[in-house]
Scaffold this active site. Structure first.
Site, PDB file in Angstrom:
ATOM      1  N   TYR A  34       0.918  -1.483   0.125  1.00 55.76           N
ATOM      2  CA  TYR A  34       0.147  -0.200  -0.174  1.00 55.76           C
ATOM      3  C   TYR A  34       0.968   0.951   0.097  1.00 55.76           C
ATOM      4  O   TYR A  34       2.168   0.897   0.600  1.00 55.76           O
ATOM      5  CB  TYR A  34      -0.878  -0.134   1.303  1.00 55.76           C
ATOM      6  CG  TYR A  34      -0.124   0.267   2.398  1.00 55.76           C
ATOM      7  CD1 TYR A  34       0.219  -0.873   3.729  1.00 55.76           C
ATOM      8  CD2 TYR A  34      -0.635   1.623   3.075  1.00 55.76           C
ATOM      9  CE1 TYR A  34       0.685  -0.620   4.290  1.00 55.76           C
ATOM     10  CE2 TYR A  34      -0.294   2.116   4.269  1.00 55.76           C
ATOM     11  CZ  TYR A  34       0.837   0.709   4.366  1.00 55.76           C
ATOM     12  OH  TYR A  34       1.202   1.347   6.216  1.00 55.76           O
ATOM     13  N   LYS A 145       6.718  -1.443   1.900  1.00 57.75           N
ATOM     14  CA  LYS A 145       5.334  -0.716   2.235  1.00 57.75           C
ATOM     15  C   LYS A 145       3.955  -2.471   2.866  1.00 57.75           C
ATOM     16  O   LYS A 145       2.947  -1.729   1.657  1.00 57.75           O
ATOM     17  CB  LYS A 145       4.874   0.116   2.318  1.00 57.75           C
ATOM     18  CG  LYS A 145       3.504   1.350   3.382  1.00 57.75           C
ATOM     19  CD  LYS A 145       3.999   2.667   2.786  1.00 57.75           C
ATOM     20  CE  LYS A 145       3.222   3.639   3.381  1.00 57.75           C
ATOM     21  NZ  LYS A 145       2.851   3.890   5.085  1.00 57.75           N
ATOM     22  N   GLU A 177      11.831   2.953  14.071  1.00 56.53           N
ATOM     23  CA  GLU A 177      11.505   3.745  13.634  1.00 56.53           C
ATOM     24  C   GLU A 177      10.137   3.261  14.861  1.00 56.53           C
ATOM     25  O   GLU A 177      10.626   2.943  15.750  1.00 56.53           O
ATOM     26  CB  GLU A 177      10.651   3.496  12.285  1.00 56.53           C
ATOM     27  CG  GLU A 177      10.216   1.979  12.164  1.00 56.53           C
ATOM     28  CD  GLU A 177       9.806   2.372  10.890  1.00 56.53           C
ATOM     29  OE1 GLU A 177       9.816   3.149   9.933  1.00 56.53           O
ATOM     30  OE2 GLU A 177       9.451   0.588  10.711  1.00 56.53           O
ATOM     31  N   LEU A 201      10.765   1.492   7.284  1.00 60.53           N
ATOM     32  CA  LEU A 201      10.222   2.405   6.165  1.00 60.53           C
ATOM     33  C   LEU A 201      10.674   3.523   6.009  1.00 60.53           C
ATOM     34  O   LEU A 201      11.217   4.163   6.159  1.00 60.53           O
ATOM     35  CB  LEU A 201       8.643   2.740   6.481  1.00 60.53           C
ATOM     36  CG  LEU A 201       7.930   2.824   4.745  1.00 60.53           C
ATOM     37  CD1 LEU A 201       8.014   1.283   4.110  1.00 60.53           C
ATOM     38  CD2 LEU A 201       7.002   4.170   5.222  1.00 60.53           C
TER      39      LEU A 201
HETATM   40  N1  PDD Z   1       2.923   4.849   7.617  1.00 58.89           N
HETATM   41  N2  PDD Z   1       7.223   3.815   9.265  1.00 58.89           N
HETATM   42  C1  PDD Z   1       6.281   2.976   9.011  1.00 58.89           C
HETATM   43  C2  PDD Z   1       6.412   1.682  10.357  1.00 58.89           C
HETATM   44  C3  PDD Z   1       4.925   3.602   8.418  1.00 58.89           C
HETATM   45  O1  PDD Z   1       4.112   2.900   9.103  1.00 58.89           O
HETATM   46  C4  PDD Z   1       4.376   5.427   8.190  1.00 58.89           C
HETATM   47  C5  PDD Z   1       4.009   5.329   7.675  1.00 58.89           C
HETATM   48  C6  PDD Z   1       6.043   5.444   8.074  1.00 58.89           C
HETATM   49  C7  PDD Z   1       6.436   7.338   7.407  1.00 58.89           C
HETATM   50  O2  PDD Z   1       6.387   7.289   5.816  1.00 58.89           O
HETATM   51  P1  PDD Z   1       5.836   8.596   5.402  1.00 58.89           P
HETATM   52  O3  PDD Z   1       6.824   9.317   5.743  1.00 58.89           O
HETATM   53  O4  PDD Z   1       5.854   8.095   3.649  1.00 58.89           O
HETATM   54  O5  PDD Z   1       4.755   8.614   5.546  1.00 58.89           O
HETATM   55  C8  PDD Z   1       7.203   5.028   8.846  1.00 58.89           C
HETATM   56  C9  PDD Z   1       1.538   5.303   7.283  1.00 58.89           C
HETATM   57  C10 PDD Z   1       0.827   7.048   7.234  1.00 58.89           C
HETATM   58  C11 PDD Z   1       0.021   4.677   7.941  1.00 58.89           C
HETATM   59  O6  PDD Z   1       0.092   3.508   7.933  1.00 58.89           O
HETATM   60  O7  PDD Z   1      -0.837   5.106   7.054  1.00 58.89           O
END
Ligand code: PDD
Length: 280
Positions: A34, A145, A177, A201
């Site tokens: 996703y 992801k 993270e 991620l």
């Molecule tokens: N999640 N690390 C993890 C485990 C995450 O699920 C997310 C974001 C990030 C940040 O990535 P980005 O800056 O590209 O949004 C880091 C999204 C928002 C979600 O799962 O809803």
């Protein structure tokens, strides 16, 4: 369930009418990936970066991208409301197989779904959030992801059960993270975040923050951060597409800095808002 329009396999339809088979590999195995893409003023933010990460996620699960980047832009844009700040969720699974078998099915069309939600970035300059540190129980492909998010769900819920907004994860004594975010720390005046690796991620918000910091001569470093160093940080932030940059002011019931959002968070927050406006 609302009447908002979503996209499913080539059709735009009300959310309540969007249905998939129980034989979908996403439902049975969590076999899919996703993306979450923010849209400011009705315009998709860093779309190419998100689509490049989607390409990498698909490659890692050996699934072909059903659409070109241009097709994705054309497919997602009609879901957005003009001039609003929103986020697009898109998901691709390996599709509906005739039987439940772990091995990849042959000649199956991937399921493609997209929907839009509101976003609610942190903007309170006087208050931050609490976080809980927990051992990172996830797998070795955290740079993918994947929709397979059970570990993240359990880690985030442990944080919520402890009155916290986010779980800050560590592996072998080092910060990885957040359960749903990347983590930054200000240590001895340097803005630090763990380097990209399969353990985290590669967040798009993370990239934007490093870009802005470097452009503004803010000292920053992508390096491994031991948890005992993190605890001594003067600032900790969590970052994601739906929440931008949130100051963490309490980790495991210990104050971070003076327990208020720090000076560097305030500068970066302002610079981030200016950057968004510059793309308008
Ligand atoms: N999640 N690390 C993890 C485990 C995450 O699920 C997310 C974001 C990030 C940040 O990535 P980005 O800056 O590209 O949004 C880091 C999204 C928002 C979600 O799962 O809803």
């Amino acid at each position: 369930m609302g009447n908002e329009t979503v996209y499913l396999n080539g059709q735009y339809l009300p959310l309540a009418n969007a249905k998939i088979s129980v034989m979908d590999r996403g439902f049975l195995f969590g076999d899919g990936v996703y993306e979450v893409i923010p849209a400011y003023f009705g315009k998709l933010f860093r779309l190419d970066d998100h689509l490049e990460r989607l390409d990498n996620s698909l490659k890692s699960i050996r699934l072909q991208n059903p659409h070109s980047h241009e097709q994705w832009r054309n497919l997602l844009t009609p879901l957005l409301k003009k001039d609003l700040d929103q986020s697009v969720y898109l998901q691709i699974t390996r599709g509906v197989a005739p039987k439940r078998d772990h091995a990849f099915p042959q000649h199956v069309t991937p399921t493609v779904f997209a929907m839009v939600s509101g976003i609610n970035p942190h903007s309170d300059p006087d208050n931050g959030v609490k976080a809980l540190s927990i051992e990172d129980s996830r797998w070795k492909l955290c740079h993918t992801k994947a929709i397979t998010l059970l570990a993240n769900v359990l880690l985030k819920q442990a944080a919520v059960d402890n009155g916290c907004t986010e779980a800050i994860l560590f592996k072998n004594g080092y910060l990885t993270e957040g359960a749903t975010s990347n983590v930054f720390a200000v240590i001895d005046g340097v803005l630090m975040t763990p380097p990209k690796s399969p353990a985290i991620l590669p967040g798009i918000t993370r990239d934007v923050i490093l870009e802005i910091a470097r452009k503004n001569n803010i000292p920053c470093s992508e390096q491994a951060i031991p948890m005992d160093e993190l605890r001594k940080a003067s600032e900790i932030w969590i970052t994601s597409s739906t929440r931008e940059i949130i100051p963490v002011v309490d980790l495991d019931d210990e104050k971070i800095g003076d327990g208020k959002p720090g000076a560097l968070w305030k500068s970066l927050y302002k610079l981030f808002q200016e950057y968004k406006l510059s793309l308008r």
